[in-house]
Design an enzyme around this catalytic site. Structure first.
Site, short mmCIF file in Angstrom:
data_model
loop_
_atom_site.label_atom_id
_atom_site.label_comp_id
_atom_site.label_asym_id
_atom_site.label_seq_id
_atom_site.Cartn_x
_atom_site.Cartn_y
_atom_site.Cartn_z
N LYS A 83 0.94 4.04 -2.81
CA LYS A 83 0.55 5.61 -2.70
C LYS A 83 1.78 6.39 -2.87
CE LYS A 83 -3.84 4.72 -1.33
NZ LYS A 83 -5.00 5.48 -2.32
N TYR A 86 0.84 -1.13 -0.13
CA TYR A 86 0.09 0.08 -0.04
C TYR A 86 0.79 1.23 -0.15
CZ TYR A 86 -3.96 3.05 1.80
OH TYR A 86 -4.93 4.02 1.83
N1 CAA Z 1 5.94 -1.28 14.32
C1 CAA Z 1 6.60 -2.30 14.96
N2 CAA Z 1 6.28 -3.57 15.30
C2 CAA Z 1 4.92 -3.75 15.06
C3 CAA Z 1 4.03 -2.96 14.34
C4 CAA Z 1 4.65 -1.59 14.20
N3 CAA Z 1 3.74 -0.48 13.58
N4 CAA Z 1 2.74 -3.34 14.30
C5 CAA Z 1 2.95 -4.69 14.52
N5 CAA Z 1 4.19 -4.88 15.05
C6 CAA Z 1 4.81 -5.98 15.59
C7 CAA Z 1 4.02 -6.57 16.62
O1 CAA Z 1 4.33 -6.17 17.81
C8 CAA Z 1 4.20 -8.13 16.68
O2 CAA Z 1 5.44 -8.47 17.08
P1 CAA Z 1 5.87 -9.78 18.04
O3 CAA Z 1 5.62 -10.99 17.29
O4 CAA Z 1 7.26 -9.22 18.45
O5 CAA Z 1 4.95 -9.42 19.24
C9 CAA Z 1 4.46 -8.15 15.26
O6 CAA Z 1 4.74 -7.09 14.36
C10 CAA Z 1 3.16 -8.92 14.43
O7 CAA Z 1 3.34 -9.87 13.80
P2 CAA Z 1 2.37 -10.77 13.12
O8 CAA Z 1 3.21 -11.92 12.45
O9 CAA Z 1 1.30 -11.27 14.35
O10 CAA Z 1 1.67 -10.14 12.21
P3 CAA Z 1 0.34 -10.06 11.76
O11 CAA Z 1 0.21 -11.34 10.51
O12 CAA Z 1 -0.78 -10.23 12.95
O13 CAA Z 1 -0.08 -8.78 10.95
C11 CAA Z 1 -0.52 -6.40 10.78
C12 CAA Z 1 0.00 -7.53 11.55
C13 CAA Z 1 -1.30 -6.89 9.68
C14 CAA Z 1 0.79 -5.44 10.26
C15 CAA Z 1 -1.32 -5.39 11.76
O14 CAA Z 1 -0.51 -5.33 12.62
C16 CAA Z 1 -2.11 -4.21 11.24
O15 CAA Z 1 -2.97 -4.55 10.48
N6 CAA Z 1 -1.33 -3.14 11.37
C17 CAA Z 1 -1.94 -1.76 10.62
C18 CAA Z 1 -1.47 -1.54 9.51
C19 CAA Z 1 -2.11 -0.33 9.17
O16 CAA Z 1 -1.94 0.82 9.82
N7 CAA Z 1 -2.90 -0.26 8.24
C20 CAA Z 1 -3.78 0.87 7.67
C21 CAA Z 1 -4.93 0.36 7.28
S1 CAA Z 1 -5.92 1.80 7.08
C22 CAA Z 1 -5.51 2.63 5.56
O17 CAA Z 1 -4.49 2.09 4.74
C23 CAA Z 1 -5.96 3.74 5.16
C24 CAA Z 1 -4.92 4.90 5.25
O18 CAA Z 1 -4.48 5.33 4.14
C25 CAA Z 1 -4.29 5.43 6.40
#
Ligand code: CAA
Length: 240
Positions: free
Chosen positions: A151, A147
């Site tokens: 973008k 994404y």
């Molecule tokens: N920075 C650092 N580490 C992060 C993090 C971040 N921002 N977010 C997650 N992590 C870490 C977690 O702490 C976790 O670490 P541990 O395993 O050590 O505990 C790890 O990443 C998570 O790993 P997973 O394998 O469990 O990840 P997942 O498969 O569950 O996926 C994700 C996680 C999909 C990235 C989820 O965190 C997510 O959806 N994040 C949000 C992403 C986001 O902001 N999307 C925006 C959508 S809205 C949009 O896009 C509109 C717009 O234009 C703003």
């Protein structure tokens, strides 16, 4: 006669607010959507705005859809490239499909829509293109390599095309919304969302109307000297 505006992804979320705000400002609006017939029918019933179904990821479908809009309403004066999807995953888990789907819709979709409309705008010596990028195209986002790349591409697309349109009376600008209260943002896990909101200085998510007002301004005659610019609307979350 009122100007014609075409809004992609124009029946839900930020796009719906843009379609309604443009209608309110006096435009004849066509709202494109890709899949959700129920939402589109409800949108038309509530707003009286015509909807047109095709995927922006498909070039031929865009050319045919635009031709249909122009046959029914007239030449498109304002194009708002708003349609976008997320397929979030950390990079080590991201599939090629998740990469391609996001690139095809969020970046190639902007090409696919703009390319067929561009020659007519050049001939008529007037046009407004407003691309909807994202804060995450500016700053990058964990879980959004696909994404963020698409973008960021939209921002480069805008800056290059603005230079080509300037002498033809066409402005091309990009808006980078921050986190806005839409289904897309609500799909982010609640804990993650709460931690994101804590980084927004105004202390809340944005509203779709915050973005729609920017579009109406950029589409107006009052904005004729503004082209190639990136408007950030993110509650102070990232100062580009
Ligand atoms: N920075 C650092 N580490 C992060 C993090 C971040 N921002 N977010 C997650 N992590 C870490 C977690 O702490 C976790 O670490 P541990 O395993 O050590 O505990 C790890 O990443 C998570 O790993 P997973 O394998 O469990 O990840 P997942 O498969 O569950 O996926 C994700 C996680 C999909 C990235 C989820 O965190 C997510 O959806 N994040 C949000 C992403 C986001 O902001 N999307 C925006 C959508 S809205 C949009 O896009 C509109 C717009 O234009 C703003």
């Amino acid at each position: 006669m009122s100007r014609i505006a075409l809004v992609t992804g124009g029946t839900r979320g930020i796009g719906a607010a843009i379609s309604m705000a443009l209608k309110e400002a006096g435009y004849t609006v066509a709202a494109n959507y890709a899949g959700n017939d129920e939402a589109a029918a409800k949108f038309t019933a509530e707003t009286g705005i015509k909807t047109f179904k095709w995927s922006v990821a498909d070039y031929d479908a865009c050319a045919a859809g635009i031709a249909q809009v122009e046959a029914e309403l007239g030449p498109v004066d304002v194009l708002v490239n708003n349609a976008g999807i997320t397929r979030d995953a950390p990079f080590h888990k991201m599939t090629r499909e998740q990469w391609s789907q996001v690139m095809d819709t969020n970046l190639s979709g902007v090409f696919n829509m703009t390319h067929p409309i561009w020659p007519g705008m050049r001939d008529r010596k007037f046009g407004r293109i407003v691309n909807i990028s994202s804060i995450n195209g500016q700053k990058g986002q964990f879980g959004q390599v696909n994404y963020s790349a698409a973008k960021a591409g939209d921002i480069g697309f805008t800056k290059a095309l603005a230079q080509e349109g300037a002498r033809a009376g066409i402005t091309v600008n990009v808006i980078c919304p921050g986190y806005i209260a839409t289904e897309m943002v609500m799909a982010v896990p609640e804990k993650v969302r709460e931690s994101i909101i804590s980084t927004i200085p105004v202390g809340r998510l944005g509203e779709p109307e915050d973005i729609a007002r920017c579009v109406v301004f950029l589409a107006s005659d009052a904005a004729s000297f503004i082209t190639g610019s990136t408007i950030t609307a993110n509650g102070g979350q990232y100062l580009a």
